[in-house]
Design a protein around this motif. Structure first.
Motif, mmCIF file in Angstrom:
data_model
loop_
_atom_site.group_PDB
_atom_site.id
_atom_site.type_symbol
_atom_site.label_atom_id
_atom_site.label_comp_id
_atom_site.label_asym_id
_atom_site.label_seq_id
_atom_site.Cartn_x
_atom_site.Cartn_y
_atom_site.Cartn_z
ATOM 1 N N UNK A 168 31.055 34.701 5.222
ATOM 2 C CA UNK A 168 30.484 33.853 6.121
ATOM 3 C C UNK A 168 30.263 34.014 7.641
ATOM 4 N N UNK A 169 31.465 35.000 7.961
ATOM 5 C CA UNK A 169 31.364 35.491 9.362
ATOM 6 C C UNK A 169 29.926 36.350 9.335
ATOM 7 N N UNK A 170 29.919 37.151 8.553
ATOM 8 C CA UNK A 170 28.623 37.964 8.624
ATOM 9 C C UNK A 170 27.357 37.286 8.572
ATOM 10 N N UNK B 230 22.616 35.155 11.477
ATOM 11 C CA UNK B 230 21.886 34.159 11.997
ATOM 12 C C UNK B 230 21.722 34.191 13.498
ATOM 13 N N UNK B 231 22.849 34.078 14.185
ATOM 14 C CA UNK B 231 22.864 34.175 15.612
ATOM 15 C C UNK B 231 22.173 35.149 16.424
ATOM 16 N N UNK B 232 22.368 36.451 15.694
ATOM 17 C CA UNK B 232 21.682 37.780 16.293
ATOM 18 C C UNK B 232 20.243 37.943 15.772
ATOM 19 N N UNK B 233 19.681 37.088 14.705
ATOM 20 C CA UNK B 233 18.282 37.356 14.163
ATOM 21 C C UNK B 233 18.456 38.711 13.645
ATOM 22 N N UNK B 234 19.350 39.427 13.087
ATOM 23 C CA UNK B 234 19.403 40.637 12.483
ATOM 24 C C UNK B 234 19.918 40.491 11.032
ATOM 25 N N UNK B 235 19.159 40.530 10.056
ATOM 26 C CA UNK B 235 19.605 40.349 8.664
ATOM 27 C C UNK B 235 20.410 41.302 8.107
ATOM 28 N N UNK B 236 20.738 42.424 8.612
ATOM 29 C CA UNK B 236 21.533 43.660 7.967
ATOM 30 C C UNK B 236 22.891 43.648 8.088
ATOM 31 N N UNK B 237 23.729 42.734 8.725
ATOM 32 C CA UNK B 237 24.983 42.809 8.780
ATOM 33 C C UNK B 237 25.691 42.359 7.600
ATOM 34 N N UNK C 262 32.026 43.721 8.746
ATOM 35 C CA UNK C 262 33.103 42.863 9.005
ATOM 36 C C UNK C 262 34.469 43.324 8.693
ATOM 37 N N UNK C 263 34.524 43.896 7.444
ATOM 38 C CA UNK C 263 35.847 44.170 6.661
ATOM 39 C C UNK C 263 36.140 45.572 7.442
ATOM 40 N N UNK C 264 35.308 46.473 7.879
ATOM 41 C CA UNK C 264 35.515 47.719 8.685
ATOM 42 C C UNK C 264 35.979 47.446 9.850
ATOM 43 N N UNK D 33 38.230 50.401 10.893
ATOM 44 C CA UNK D 33 37.683 51.801 10.326
ATOM 45 C C UNK D 33 36.232 52.046 11.441
ATOM 46 N N UNK D 34 36.007 50.871 11.939
ATOM 47 C CA UNK D 34 34.730 50.929 12.947
ATOM 48 C C UNK D 34 35.108 49.887 14.114
ATOM 49 N N UNK D 35 34.692 50.150 15.286
ATOM 50 C CA UNK D 35 34.688 49.261 16.382
ATOM 51 C C UNK D 35 33.300 48.923 16.620
#
Length: 133
Positions: free
Chosen positions: A29-31, A36-43, A48-50, A55-57
Motif C-alpha cells: 500500500x505504501x508503494x 499515485x502521489x508521484x505519478x510514477x508507476x514503477x515503484x 519500500x522493503x529495501x 539496503x538502499x536510501x
C-alpha cells in the motif's frame, strides 16, 4: 562537566517502518500511495522493503513524496537519510548484495528536489546508442 552531545537523528529504515505500521499500511500500500502521489508507476513494495531494511536510501525525489504520503516533515526524513548514509552500507550475506545508494534518479523533480541544475539543464538518463565502425 562537559555537556552530552545532541542525540543522533534516527536511521531512516526503522523510521519508515514505524510510520508505515502506525498508519496500518503494508509495504504494498505504501508503494501504491507513493506511485499515485508521484505519478510514477514503477515503484514496487520491494523498493519500500529495501528502504526499510536500509539496503538502499531514497534520494530527494522519493524523500519528498514520502514526506507527503506518510505525513511527516521532510527535514526529519532528510536528516534520517543523511544519518543512514553516514553510517555506511548495511552488510548482507553474499558478494555485491549490500548497497546504500546515495545516487538520485537523473532528471526527476519532485517536492523534495529542485527542478534542474544551475544553467537550466537536467541530466539525461537512459542507454547510449552504440555505434559500430
Amino acid at each position: 562537566m562537559t555537556p552530552s552531545p545532541p542525540p543522533r537523528p534516527p536511521q531512516l529504515g526503522p523510521l519508515l517502518a514505524q510510520r508505515r505500521s502506525a498508519l496500518g499500511w503494508s509495504q504494498q500500500r505504501t508503494a501504491a500511495e507513493l506511485c499515485t502521489a508521484a505519478g510514477v508507476p514503477t515503484l514496487s513494495r520491494h523498493e519500500v522493503s529495501r528502504w526499510e531494511r536500509q539496503r538502499r536510501v531514497p534520494g530527494g525525489f522519493w524523500l519528498g513524496w514520502l514526506a507527503i504520503v506518510l505525513d511527516m516533515p521532510l527535514v526529519v526524513l532528510a536528516e534520517a537519510a543523511a544519518s543512514t548514509r553516514r553510517a555506511g552500507p548495511t552488510r548482507v550475506g553474499g558478494p555485491g548484495r549490500a548497497t546504500v545508494a546515495s545516487a538520485r534518479p537523473a532528471g526527476r523533480t519532485g517536492p523534495g528536489r529542485a527542478a534542474g541544475r544551475a544553467g537550466g539543464t537536467t541530466r539525461g538518463g537512459g542507454a547510449r546508442a552504440m555505434t559500430t565502425g
